[in-house]
Design an enzyme around this catalytic site. Structure first.
Site, PDB file in Angstrom:
ATOM      1  N   PRO A 217       0.815  -1.223   0.000  1.00 43.72           N
ATOM      2  CA  PRO A 217       0.000   0.000   0.000  1.00 43.72           C
ATOM      3  C   PRO A 217       0.851   1.276   0.000  1.00 43.72           C
ATOM      4  O   PRO A 217       0.335   2.358  -0.236  1.00 43.72           O
ATOM      5  CB  PRO A 217      -0.834  -0.106   1.281  1.00 43.72           C
ATOM      6  CG  PRO A 217      -0.480  -1.381   1.943  1.00 43.72           C
ATOM      7  CD  PRO A 217       0.645  -2.020   1.213  1.00 43.72           C
TER       8      PRO A 217
ATOM      9  N   GLU B 124       1.179  -6.117   7.057  1.00 43.67           N
ATOM     10  CA  GLU B 124       1.901  -5.544   8.195  1.00 43.67           C
ATOM     11  C   GLU B 124       3.308  -5.107   7.822  1.00 43.67           C
ATOM     12  O   GLU B 124       3.873  -4.222   8.437  1.00 43.67           O
ATOM     13  CB  GLU B 124       1.967  -6.526   9.372  1.00 43.67           C
ATOM     14  CG  GLU B 124       0.640  -6.785  10.043  1.00 43.67           C
ATOM     15  CD  GLU B 124      -0.133  -7.935   9.402  1.00 43.67           C
ATOM     16  OE1 GLU B 124       0.281  -8.396   8.312  1.00 43.67           O
ATOM     17  OE2 GLU B 124      -1.143  -8.360   9.968  1.00 43.67           O
TER      18      GLU B 124
ATOM     19  N   ARG C 156      -3.407  -7.956 -20.541  1.00 47.54           N
ATOM     20  CA  ARG C 156      -4.337  -7.410 -21.543  1.00 47.54           C
ATOM     21  C   ARG C 156      -3.631  -6.518 -22.553  1.00 47.54           C
ATOM     22  O   ARG C 156      -4.146  -6.279 -23.645  1.00 47.54           O
ATOM     23  CB  ARG C 156      -5.410  -6.549 -20.871  1.00 47.54           C
ATOM     24  CG  ARG C 156      -6.253  -7.228 -19.851  1.00 47.54           C
ATOM     25  CD  ARG C 156      -7.193  -6.224 -19.211  1.00 47.54           C
ATOM     26  NE  ARG C 156      -7.952  -5.494 -20.209  1.00 47.54           N
ATOM     27  CZ  ARG C 156      -9.007  -5.983 -20.842  1.00 47.54           C
ATOM     28  NH1 ARG C 156      -9.435  -7.181 -20.568  1.00 47.54           N
ATOM     29  NH2 ARG C 156      -9.624  -5.264 -21.747  1.00 47.54           N
TER      30      ARG C 156
ATOM     31  N   ASP D  63     -12.263   0.223 -23.981  1.00 46.70           N
ATOM     32  CA  ASP D  63     -12.265   0.096 -22.520  1.00 46.70           C
ATOM     33  C   ASP D  63     -12.046   1.463 -21.887  1.00 46.70           C
ATOM     34  O   ASP D  63     -11.308   2.273 -22.413  1.00 46.70           O
ATOM     35  CB  ASP D  63     -11.060  -0.750 -22.041  1.00 46.70           C
ATOM     36  CG  ASP D  63     -11.348  -2.234 -22.084  1.00 46.70           C
ATOM     37  OD1 ASP D  63     -12.421  -2.614 -22.565  1.00 46.70           O
ATOM     38  OD2 ASP D  63     -10.470  -2.983 -21.645  1.00 46.70           O
TER      39      ASP D  63
HETATM   40  N1  ADE Z   1      -0.999  -5.160   0.113  1.00 49.61           N
HETATM   41  C1  ADE Z   1      -1.927  -4.735   0.992  1.00 49.61           C
HETATM   42  N2  ADE Z   1      -2.661  -3.741   0.491  1.00 49.61           N
HETATM   43  C2  ADE Z   1      -2.180  -3.505  -0.769  1.00 49.61           C
HETATM   44  C3  ADE Z   1      -2.521  -2.601  -1.787  1.00 49.61           C
HETATM   45  N3  ADE Z   1      -3.501  -1.709  -1.669  1.00 49.61           N
HETATM   46  N4  ADE Z   1      -1.809  -2.643  -2.935  1.00 49.61           N
HETATM   47  C4  ADE Z   1      -0.800  -3.530  -3.080  1.00 49.61           C
HETATM   48  N5  ADE Z   1      -0.434  -4.411  -2.145  1.00 49.61           N
HETATM   49  C5  ADE Z   1      -1.121  -4.409  -1.002  1.00 49.61           C
END
Ligand code: ADE
Length: 227
Positions: free
Chosen positions: A82, A109, A147, A162
């Site tokens: 994230p 985590e 794709r 698309d």
């Molecule tokens: N691992 C946990 N959340 C994630 C996300 N939003 N994008 C990529 N990997 C992740």
């Protein structure tokens, strides 16, 4: 976790047609202890477990060595997290142009920072939300990239229209319809039945603009998607 998504539809066809090659590696195979430990508690305390650097590094180095031994370019190493650059169609295109990728699936985590510093080229996020591990994120990334590989889409799979594809220059796709012409008292817009290509094209553009303005005004003026 990967069998379902990679065993169906466009990705499985692309694998069958040798347009992409995907290999899955089990991180536990790169551990050296009896319990095949891949994670441990965080230094300094806190919730959750942190992935140990050594098995990840051994796995990535092993794959990089395989690439050099077979005369391939060095793979680009991506950690799904994230904290990464947020995936969009431009990033998918950029990654699709690379020879090979190593996608490292971490857990939410975290992954020991020293592994990231030493071996990860970039972190990629699939959006501003948290999922429990990198695996679903890797599946999303693989689909978006596959794709874009020439020949991966069959004639019945759409591509140019698309949303986010170059044909729409980064705007959303408008509404689409199929048979029957009337369903539940609702009719297909007349222009779609008219056979007037110029009018149809104009209508589609207007619908695409209107929808983008209404739902995703942030995409307007996004010239990056223009080819
Ligand atoms: N691992 C946990 N959340 C994630 C996300 N939003 N994008 C990529 N990997 C992740």
């Amino acid at each position: 976790m990967f069998e379902g998504p990679f065993g169906a539809s466009i990705v499985s066809r692309a694998i069958r047609d040798e347009l992409v090659e995907i290999t899955i590696h089990q991180l536990r195979d790169y551990t050296k202890d009896r319990h095949r430990t891949v994670d441990d508690t965080p230094y300094g305390g806190g919730a959750g477990m942190v992935m140990k650097p050594a098995p990840l590094a051994d796995a990535v180095q092993d794959l990089k060595k395989d690439a050099s031994d077979s005369g391939q370019l060095q793979p680009h190493v991506i950690l799904l997290s994230p904290q990464g650059r947020r995936l969009d169609q431009n990033i998918a295109k950029e990654l699709a142009s690379r020879d090979s990728l190593i996608l490292v699936c971490g857990r939410y985590e975290g992954v020991d920072e020293r592994f990231i510093e030493a071996l990860v080229d970039e972190e990629v996020s699939i959006g501003d939300y948290v999922i429990s591990g990198g695996e679903p994120a890797a599946i999303v990334l693989v689909d978006a990239i596959t794709r874009l590989i020439p020949g991966a889409l069959g004639s019945v799979d759409s591509a140019p229209s698309d949303s986010f594809a170059s044909g729409l220059r980064g705007k959303l796709q408008g509404p689409v319809y199929t048979r029957p012409v009337e369903w539940d008292g609702r009719e297909v817009p007349e222009v779609l039945l008219s056979g007037d290509h110029a009018r149809l094209e104009k209508w589609r553009n207007e619908q695409s603009d209107a929808r983008t303005r209404e739902r995703r005004p942030d995409l307007l003026g996004n010239e990056d998607h223009k080819e």
